[in-house]
Design an enzyme around this catalytic site. Structure first.
Site, PDB file in Angstrom:
ATOM      1  N   GLU A   1      18.505  41.112 110.304  1.00 53.52           N
ATOM      2  CA  GLU A   1      17.721  42.290 109.920  1.00 53.52           C
ATOM      3  C   GLU A   1      17.633  43.218 111.123  1.00 53.52           C
ATOM      4  OE1 GLU A   1      14.330  41.401 107.086  1.00 53.52           O
ATOM      5  OE2 GLU A   1      14.317  39.631 108.357  1.00 53.52           O
TER       6      GLU A   1
ATOM      7  N   ASP B   1       9.540  31.547 108.206  1.00 55.13           N
ATOM      8  CA  ASP B   1       9.628  32.731 107.344  1.00 55.13           C
ATOM      9  C   ASP B   1      10.966  32.809 106.616  1.00 55.13           C
ATOM     10  OD1 ASP B   1       8.669  35.313 106.389  1.00 55.13           O
ATOM     11  OD2 ASP B   1      10.121  36.232 107.737  1.00 55.13           O
TER      12      ASP B   1
ATOM     13  N   HIS C   1      14.750  30.821 102.410  1.00 57.73           N
ATOM     14  CA  HIS C   1      15.973  31.559 102.050  1.00 57.73           C
ATOM     15  C   HIS C   1      17.251  30.924 102.612  1.00 57.73           C
ATOM     16  CE1 HIS C   1      12.991  34.348 100.863  1.00 57.73           C
ATOM     17  NE2 HIS C   1      12.888  35.028 101.968  1.00 57.73           N
TER      18      HIS C   1
HETATM   19  C1  BG6 Z   1      10.954  37.765 103.274  1.00 54.81           C
HETATM   20  C2  BG6 Z   1      10.491  37.579 104.695  1.00 54.81           C
HETATM   21  O1  BG6 Z   1      10.796  36.585 102.541  1.00 54.81           O
HETATM   22  O2  BG6 Z   1      12.312  38.154 103.271  1.00 54.81           O
HETATM   23  C3  BG6 Z   1      10.715  38.853 105.497  1.00 54.81           C
HETATM   24  O3  BG6 Z   1       9.116  37.232 104.705  1.00 54.81           O
HETATM   25  C4  BG6 Z   1      12.140  39.315 105.391  1.00 54.81           C
HETATM   26  O4  BG6 Z   1      10.354  38.664 106.856  1.00 54.81           O
HETATM   27  C5  BG6 Z   1      12.563  39.375 103.938  1.00 54.81           C
HETATM   28  O5  BG6 Z   1      12.234  40.586 105.987  1.00 54.81           O
HETATM   29  C6  BG6 Z   1      14.052  39.661 103.801  1.00 54.81           C
HETATM   30  O6  BG6 Z   1      14.354  39.874 102.455  1.00 54.81           O
HETATM   31  P1  BG6 Z   1      15.537  40.831 102.031  1.00 54.81           P
HETATM   32  O7  BG6 Z   1      15.574  40.739 100.536  1.00 54.81           O
HETATM   33  O8  BG6 Z   1      15.204  42.210 102.535  1.00 54.81           O
HETATM   34  O9  BG6 Z   1      16.757  40.289 102.691  1.00 54.81           O
END
Ligand code: BG6
Length: 489
Positions: free
Chosen positions: A217, A236, A241
Site C-alpha cells: 500500500e 491487520d 487477508h
Molecule cells: C484492511 C486493513 O482490512 O485492508 C487496512 O485494516 C488495509 O489497513 C486494507 O489498508 C486494504 O484493503 P484493500 O481492499 O484496499 O486492499
C-alpha cells in the site's frame, strides 16, 4: 450488463451505522446492488449507532457517502427510491437499557425473511451485541450475524469472541468477513486454478520454485492510528487477508464450491504452515516501520509522527515472512509473504515462479523466467511470462515477455466492490467466502507463535523511508535465497 442472481427480501441492521466502514463500504455496496436491481423493494436497511439522529439525517449522511463512493456511477433517480429502504435507530450497544424494543418493533412482522445483523463495531462489542440480540428475541432462526475482522487480537481473545457469539448464534449463522475473499480477482484465483487444465499439473513442488504474495500500500495510517498502533501489519493484514490468499493459492481442489468444502481445504493449508518460533524468526521474518521522508518534493511524515503524543511505538508497518507449507504438494517450496504501508505504489500480486528448465540451450540466465503473475489490484489481470526469441539476425537472443490478460480490456462491466458480493452472500446464507471458526483460530495459532518469537527477541522493527520498498533486510532475505521480490512491473 452485469449478471446477478436476485435475492429474497431481507432486513439488514448495521451496528456502527455511522462509522467509517458503513459510509465507505456497506451503504455504497447496498446502494449499488439496488441500482442493479438485485435488492427487492420491500427490503429494509436499519442503521444504528449511539448518536441520536433522525432517519432523515441518516439518509442525508448515507446519500453523501454513496454519492462520494460512486463517482461517475452515481444515479440520483435510483437514490430517491433506494433511500426509502433506509431507517435509523439510536442504540448504545454498550448499554443494557438501550432502545432494543424500538429496533425489535421495526423488525417485527417479517419473521420469515433473512435478517442480517452486521457488526461494524469494535470487536469488543461483538459478544455484548450478540447477547443483547439473544435477550430481546432477535436471534431467530432467520438471523445472521456478520463479524468484521479483526476477530480478536490473539487466539485467546478470538476464542472468547467465538464462544460468546456462538452461545447465541449457531455456526451456520455466523459470517466472519474477510473482504479480500469478495474481491473479483481473488475469486478468479479459484477459477484460474480449477477451471483450467493448464496450471494444475504444474502447481506443486515439482515445477514451482517459490511463491510470492505481496499486498503493498502506498498510503499510511489514514486517521486509524488508534486501532493500527495496537495491531500492526501482522495482525491487520497477515493474520487474515494474506493467509487467505496463501490458502487459496496452496489448497487442494475442493470437491464442490459448497460452504464447507472450500473452507475445509483452506484449513488444511493453515494447519500445514510450519510454526516460526525462537531464533528462526530472525531468519524467516522481517519487521519494518516507516520513517519520515524529508527529501524530495513531498515530504511524508514517519509512522510515529502520525501517532498522537510523539509516541515511541515499535508497531510494525511492514512485514515480510518466508513461510513453509509442510505438505506433500508444497514441501520445500517457500511462500514469501510481504505487506506494508507507505511503499512506493499500491499493488497486490501473487507470483508463481516456476523452476528453471533442466538444461539450458540458450545461455546462462535464460532459464528461470517462467512466471505467472496474478495481479489482484489495481490493474487487475493475469500475466504469464514466457521466453521468446527476440526478432532479428545475429544468433538466438531470448527475451522474457508476458502473455497479458487485462480485466479492463476484456470486460467492460463495472467492478463490484468486494462488499457487494459478500453482503448478498450473507442474505443468501452462502458461507463459502466467510471464515469458519476453526479457520480463524488456526490462523491465530500460527500468528501467535510469531508474535511470541518477536516479543522474546526484543528486536525493534527496521526503519525504512516512507515511499521506499521497505527495509533492506527484506531484500536481503530474498538475496540469501538467490531470489528477488517482484516489484509489480
Ligand atoms: C484492511 C486493513 O482490512 O485492508 C487496512 O485494516 C488495509 O489497513 C486494507 O489498508 C486494504 O484493503 P484493500 O481492499 O484496499 O486492499
Amino acid at each position: 450488463m452485469a449478471k446477478f442472481i436476485p435475492v429474497e427480501p431481507f432486513d439488514i441492521v448495521i451496528f456502527g451505522g455511522t462509522g467509517d466502514l458503513s459510509r465507505r463500504k456497506l451503504l455504497p455496496a447496498l446502494y449499488h446492488r439496488w441500482v442493479d436491481g438485485q435488492i427487492p423493494e420491500t427490503s429494509r436497511i436499519i442503521g444504528t449507532a449511539r448518536t441520536e439522529m433522525s432517519t432523515r439525517a441518516y439518509r442525508a449522511m448515507a446519500q453523501e457517502a454513496c454519492e462520494s463512493a460512486s463517482g461517475k456511477n452515481w444515479d440520483s433517480d435510483a437514490w430517491k427510491s433506494f433511500e426509502n429502504l433506509i431507517e435509523y435507530v439510536s442504540i448504545d450497544a454498550t448499554d443494557e437499557k438501550a432502545d432494543w424494543p424500538t429496533l425489535k418493533s421495526k423488525l417485527s412482522g417479517e419473521a420469515k425473511r433473512p435478517c442480517v445483523f452486521y457488526l461494524a463495531t469494535s470487536p469488543r462489542l461483538y459478544v455484548g451485541i450478540s447477547e443483547a440480540l439473544g435477550r430481546v428475541g432477535l436471534a431467530t432462526e432467520q438471523a445472521r450475524v456478520v463479524l468484521e475482522k479483526p476477530i480478536g487480537t490473539d487466539l485467546e481473545s478470538a476464542r472468547e469472541i467465538n464462544d460468546g457469539v456462538g452461545a447465541v448464534f449457531a455456526e451456520r449463522q455466523v459470517f466472519r468477513i474477510d473482504h479480500y475473499l469478495g474481491k473479483e480477482t481473488v475469486q478468479n484465483l479459484l477459477v484460474l486454478r480449477f477451471a483450467n487444465m493448464l496450471f494444475e499439473p504444474l502447481w506443486s513442488r515439482n515445477y514451482v520454485d517459490h511463491v510470492q504474495i505481496t499486498v503493498a500500500e502506498d498510503l499510511g495510517l489514514e486517521g486509524r492510528a488508534d486501532y493500527y498502533d495496537k495491531s500492526g501489519a501482522l495482525r491487520d493484514m497477515v493474520q487474515n487477508h494474506m493467509l487467505q490468499l496463501l490458502c487459496l493459492t496452496a489448497m487442494e481442489p475442493p470437491n464442490h464450491l459448497d460452504d464447507d468444502d472450500i473452507r475445509t481445504e483452506k484449513i488444511k493449508v493453515l494447519n500445514a504452515l510450519a510454526p516460526i518460533s525462537g531464533e528462526a524468526a530472525r531468519r524467516l521474518t522481517v519487521r519494518g516501520q516507516y520513517k519520515a521522508r524529508v527529501r524530495g518534493d513531498e515530504p511524508v511524515k514517519g509512522y510515529v509522527d502520525e501517532l498522537s503524543g510523539g509516541s515511541k511505538s515499535t508497531t510494525e508497518t511492514f512485514v515480510a515472512i518466508k513461510a513453509s507449507v509442510d505438505n506433500w504438494r508444497w514441501a520445500g517450496v517457500p511462500f514469501y509473504l510481504r505487506t506494508g504501508k507507505r511503499l512506493p505504489i499500491r499493488h497486490s500480486d501473487i507470483v508463481i515462479q516456476f523452476k528453471p528448465t533442466p538444461h539450458s540451450l540458450f545461455g546462462e540466465g535464460n532459464d528461470a523466467v517462467n512466471r505467472l503473475v496474478i495481479r489482484l489490484q489495481p490493474d487487475e489481470g493475469v500475466r504469464l511470462y514466457v521466453q521468446i526469441k527476440e526478432p532479428g539476425p545475429g544468433g538466438l537472443r531470448v527475451k522474457s515477455l508476458p502473455l497479458n490478460l487485462s480485466y479492463a480490456e476484456s470486460f467492460t462491466v463495472r467492478y463490484p466492490d468486494a462488499y457487494e458480493r459478500l453482503l448478498m452472500d450473507v442474505v443468501r446464507g452462502n458461507l463459502s467466502l466467510f471464515m469458519r471458526r476453526d479457520e480463524v483460530e488456526a490462523a491465530w495459532t500460527w500468528v501467535d507463535g510469531l508474535i511470541d518469537a518477536w516479543d522474546q527477541s526484543g528486536d525493534a522493527p527496521d526503519l525504512y523511508t516512507a515511499g521506499s520498498n521497505g527495509p533492506l533486510a527484506a531484500a536481503m532475505m530474498m538475496d540469501r535465497d538467490g531470489r528477488e521480490w517482484f516489484e509489480g512491473t
